[in-house]
Design a protein around this motif. Sequence first.
Motif: not given
Length: 396
Positions: A138-141, A163-168, A185-192
């Motif tokens: 639990x506690x995941x993205x 970059x201060x606006x988003x963490x990828x 596999x190639x994929x990403x998660x972005x935290x805004x």
Amino acid sequence: MRYHVNGQQHDERPSHRTPREPWLGDARVAREVLGGGLTIDTLPDNMTHLVEDADRYYSWRSFGPDDPRTDELWVDLNDLGHGQVRMHGILSNTHRQAAKVALSFDFPFYGHYLRQITIATGGFIFMGAVTHRMLTATQYIAPLMANFDPSFSKESTVQYLDNGEVFVVQWERVRLHGREAEGAYTFQAALHLTGTITFSYRDIPLPVEVISSAEHQVKAGLSDAFMVNLPSPQSSDAQRQLYEYHRVDIDTTKITNNSAFEFTALPTCLKHDSCELCLSSNLTSGCTWCNVLQRCSDGMDRHRQEWLDYACSEETGPPRQHDGSAHTGVIVGVVAALVLLLALTLLALYINSHPSARRNSYWPSMKFRKQRFHSNYAEVEVEGHEKEGIMEAGQC
């Protein structure tokens, strides 16, 4: 199998642990956690307790290959305009590895502002403050949690950008352990900064449904939990139990080449910094203001233990009424006060005339208070505790 965390090496425990083995269950495990001991392990379904599963915290949409929004959500790490990209050397060259990374901004996750996350080689980000052997629980993205092994090939990397606006975080050409020949596999998660979370997928060679979960959890979505102290029948020390209070499980059949998901954070009770907003805001529901903590909450967040310790769920009533209803409330309050005064007077007379009653007069305390939006909690009374040493704050 060995598991590395931030340069430290530890043995991974087998997934068939005995029932006596604690997992965040006592102080010894907590000391191991703080010392850097960390493994990813397969967690049986009954090891966390799902309290609530509803769209109270995030709304989300999926986008297919033909949707223009899919390309808009993909963050091209080769575009220098997005900022400096870092390839994590340890994560890119090992299997079952996790590393802590500091964020340059406060990221709101389920209403809690975080400045540090833990990136794992297995296609997910652990968002908990206390690391342990059950990171996959639990506690995941998790854009795609699976048994990926970046060490298989030099072309497999784990990269991140802030970059201060988003963490990828991008898992680039990673392959499944033991099934490397079936594709990368190639994929990403972005935290805004706004709290929005996006999952973007470029190359998905196999349907998620056929990925084996025998050696590693396979999940996609969001999850958060709180930790509470429970009485231990074996000792006087309380056990720490982790409760998953919310989870978003996305439809994995929609995870394909050139697809995406976008999660929009919804307002939570924690955002309100005053009693008036807490009780009257139309943006949230079920909120209670705790005067002692000066905090607004529905009792279901990472501060749960503190909420219980200060009996916050019992402290505040419904929002104040306005206009004509306010006068009605005053009248009702006066009548209630008179009835209460009469009852107390009769009780005092009874106790004075019955000495035995005075010796055995106790106030029961409530450990968990059942509320309509988390019905999986039982109402538990602890008998024989006098109401002493409890500071009560005034109502707002």
